[in-house]
Design an enzyme around this catalytic site. Structure first.
Site, PDB file in Angstrom:
ATOM      1  N   ILE A  48       0.874  -1.167   0.000  1.00 26.19           N
ATOM      2  CA  ILE A  48       0.000   0.000   0.000  1.00 26.19           C
ATOM      3  C   ILE A  48       0.916   1.223   0.000  1.00 26.19           C
ATOM      4  O   ILE A  48       2.088   1.130   0.381  1.00 26.19           O
ATOM      5  CB  ILE A  48      -0.984   0.025   1.198  1.00 26.19           C
ATOM      6  CG1 ILE A  48      -0.247   0.046   2.542  1.00 26.19           C
ATOM      7  CG2 ILE A  48      -1.931  -1.154   1.132  1.00 26.19           C
ATOM      8  CD1 ILE A  48      -1.196   0.155   3.746  1.00 26.19           C
ATOM      9  N   ASP A  49       0.405   2.343  -0.457  1.00 33.54           N
ATOM     10  CA  ASP A  49       1.242   3.532  -0.624  1.00 33.54           C
ATOM     11  C   ASP A  49       1.847   3.986   0.696  1.00 33.54           C
ATOM     12  O   ASP A  49       1.280   3.765   1.778  1.00 33.54           O
ATOM     13  CB  ASP A  49       0.422   4.683  -1.222  1.00 33.54           C
ATOM     14  CG  ASP A  49      -0.062   4.388  -2.627  1.00 33.54           C
ATOM     15  OD1 ASP A  49       0.503   3.487  -3.269  1.00 33.54           O
ATOM     16  OD2 ASP A  49      -1.013   5.056  -3.073  1.00 33.54           O
ATOM     17  N   ASN A  50       2.979   4.663   0.606  1.00 34.65           N
ATOM     18  CA  ASN A  50       3.641   5.180   1.809  1.00 34.65           C
ATOM     19  C   ASN A  50       2.716   6.062   2.637  1.00 34.65           C
ATOM     20  O   ASN A  50       2.751   6.039   3.868  1.00 34.65           O
ATOM     21  CB  ASN A  50       4.885   5.988   1.426  1.00 34.65           C
ATOM     22  CG  ASN A  50       5.962   5.128   0.786  1.00 34.65           C
ATOM     23  OD1 ASN A  50       5.904   3.901   0.822  1.00 34.65           O
ATOM     24  ND2 ASN A  50       6.952   5.771   0.186  1.00 34.65           N
ATOM     25  N   THR A 100      -0.478   5.900   2.898  1.00 29.45           N
ATOM     26  CA  THR A 100      -1.682   5.179   3.313  1.00 29.45           C
ATOM     27  C   THR A 100      -1.390   4.380   4.571  1.00 29.45           C
ATOM     28  O   THR A 100      -0.309   3.824   4.732  1.00 29.45           O
ATOM     29  CB  THR A 100      -2.151   4.229   2.192  1.00 29.45           C
ATOM     30  OG1 THR A 100      -2.377   4.983   0.998  1.00 29.45           O
ATOM     31  CG2 THR A 100      -3.428   3.506   2.577  1.00 29.45           C
ATOM     32  N   ARG A 143      -6.757   6.444  -5.238  1.00 27.23           N
ATOM     33  CA  ARG A 143      -6.476   7.883  -5.272  1.00 27.23           C
ATOM     34  C   ARG A 143      -6.775   8.476  -6.642  1.00 27.23           C
ATOM     35  O   ARG A 143      -7.409   9.536  -6.764  1.00 27.23           O
ATOM     36  CB  ARG A 143      -5.020   8.124  -4.888  1.00 27.23           C
ATOM     37  CG  ARG A 143      -4.679   7.651  -3.494  1.00 27.23           C
ATOM     38  CD  ARG A 143      -3.185   7.505  -3.272  1.00 27.23           C
ATOM     39  NE  ARG A 143      -2.502   8.789  -3.373  1.00 27.23           N
ATOM     40  CZ  ARG A 143      -1.173   8.910  -3.357  1.00 27.23           C
ATOM     41  NH1 ARG A 143      -0.399   7.833  -3.252  1.00 27.23           N
ATOM     42  NH2 ARG A 143      -0.629  10.107  -3.427  1.00 27.23           N
TER      43      ARG A 143
END
Length: 482
Positions: free
Chosen positions: A270-272, A274, A391
């Site tokens: 998962i994104d940094n 998030t 996003r």
């Protein structure tokens, strides 16, 4: 390109003008595991023949906070000699990231990799040892093809070190194709031997993650089994590390908190920016098992998104441009070769916009959204798992995620000037060259990486029809405590 002469060959460096940063200095010291000290004989001229063949970044480096200076006071001091800081150690971790610096070298004479890099780049041994420990040094048996921006001198050097007459003499590449010999691998030990002709890539300024040192990792553990660990990942951290930093990651710090001797293994990302549920494997075998469950669509992920505008209930479909550059472009219309992106909005309810205390605690950026009376909390079932999918899709719907400096300004621009987004609802480009130029300008204008957190949480993860089910804590926007 700035060149620094060392012996009879040149060295070049890569700098970009962007800065990445996190919001606050770390309140307590950080210590690196003890590293063996190394001594070098400065009079040996052979190791000073480093050759740089390329001076570029392979993709646009993402930028975070608007910082006008680099916070490296704890690890370096400015050097008036070459414009670089004076290097000491990678820890304590600075609260801000400096401009990237990547060095590309070809080894002129074989020897231990640490000694060669120290001499070629004039870096202290402990600093280079830290870089190797962080995973910031790579090698290839044969130098990769120089980029189109390479100088005639760099192209000449490339041809010289890759000439068939030279390669035939190297026993290490016998039986390998040229492409196989150009494949890069991490240097894993300071004493690793590198032979003459070996290509080295040194990330002198690895991307840093100060948040790793601020978290009580034991409190973020959701579950521990014999096969895996479920972590409530904090925002502002990387799941498994980056190209130039595998040390400051959730996989490493969670393993240490649990007393494991080696890092956990990444099963999904998962994104940094998030937060939320992440499954980390304890063994390579379970890592493969979980990857198989993802491929077979046996893993279900639910997200909570805090958006700036309401989102309609139901399935939202877009197609994502298959190029690994942020911000990701999506289109409502089918485009051949683009990735299918689907998510299901299960709920959408009005909630208060986070107040200033909460935003300050989590370094939420004010991205210019005009109305901040209300936000909208959406529960989302992720049907396909593309990078930045939630996003990018929500922003394309005119409901960007709160604090998302990468996608909210772009959504505002499209709302203000319909047709600006080359793949938006009101796209107005009919000539392909005009569209390509618009894409280039769009990516150059937007794509600033969020500082720490955005309004996105991986709130639930389950697999095997709910046999394994885990939930994260309440998202940051429901709490007044960081």
């Amino acid at each position: 390109m700035n060149m620094k002469t060392m012996g009879s060959a040149g060295l070049a460096s890569i700098f970009s003008n962007g800065y990445r940063s996190l919001c606050a200095p770390v309140p307590f010291p950080r210590a690196l595991a003890s590293t063996k000290a190394y001594s070098l004989h400065k009079h040996d001229k052979n190791y000073r023949k480093g050759i740089v063949l390329s001076c570029l970044s392979s993709s646009k480096r993402e930028v975070s906070c608007l910082s006008s200076q680099v916070d490296v006071a704890q690890t370096a001091t400015a050097s008036p000699v070459n414009g670089y800081p004076e290097y000491h150690r990678l820890l304590p971790c600075p609260s801000h990231n400096g401009p990237p610096r990547v060095e590309h070298l070809v080894v002129s004479e074989g020897g231990p990799v640490l000694e060669y890099i120290c001499r070629a780049l004039d870096l202290p041994p402990l600093f280079v040892a830290d870089l190797i420990h962080f995973g910031a040094v790579y090698y290839a048996l044969v130098c990769p093809q120089p980029p189109p921006s390479a100088t005639p001198e760099q192209i000449r050097i490339f041809k010289e070190v890759t000439a068939p007459s030279v390669l035939r003499k190297r026993a290490s590449i016998k039986g390998k194709t040229f492409r196989e010999a150009q494949k890069t691998f991490r240097i894993t030990h300071v004493d690793q031997f590198v032979e003459a002709g070996t290509y080295l890539r040194v990330h002198v300024h690895p991307k840093r993650f100060p948040r790793c040192y601020e978290i009580d990792w034991k409190l973020r553990i959701i579950a521990v089994t014999d096969s895996y660990v479920v972590l409530d990942k904090p925002a502002g951290t990387s799941v498994g590390g980056t190209t130039d930093n595998i040390e400051e990651s959730c996989a490493t710090f969670a393993a240490r908190a649990l007393g494991f001797p080696t890092p956990l293994k990444t099963t999904h990302q998962i994104d940094n920016c998030t937060e939320g549920c992440v499954v980390l494997a304890r063994t390579k075998e379970y890592c493969s098992v979980f990857h198989g469950k993802i491929r077979e669509k046996k893993v279900k992920k639910l997200y909570l998104a805090l958006t700036a505008a309401p989102v309609p209930i139901g399935i939202i479909t877009h197609y994502m441009r298959p190029i690994n550059i942020a911000p990701r472009l999506v289109s409502e219309d089918f485009v051949k070769g683009w990735y299918l992106c689907q998510l299901e909005v299960m709920e959408c309810k009005e909630v208060p916009w986070p107040d200033s205390v909460i935003q300050e605690n989590y370094c939420i950026e004010d991205c210019g959204w005009p109305l901040k009376d209300h936000a909208y909390e959406c529960k989302i079932n992720l049907l396909t798992g593309r990078t930045h999918q939630v996003r990018a899709q929500l922003a394309a719907c005119g409901a960007p995620i709160v604090g998302d400096s990468m996608y909210m300004p772009a959504a505002i621009a499209e709302m203000t000037n319909p047709g600006l987004n080359p793949f938006g609802k009101y796209k107005k480009y009919t000539i392909e060259n005009d569209k390509e130029m618009a894409i280039t300008e769009w990516i150059a204008e937007y794509g600033k990486e969020p500082s720490v957190a955005i309004g996105l949480q991986a709130c639930q993860i389950s697999w095997d029809d709910g046999e394994h089910f885990y939930e994260a804590r309440s998202p940051w926007w429901r709490s007044r405590k960081a």
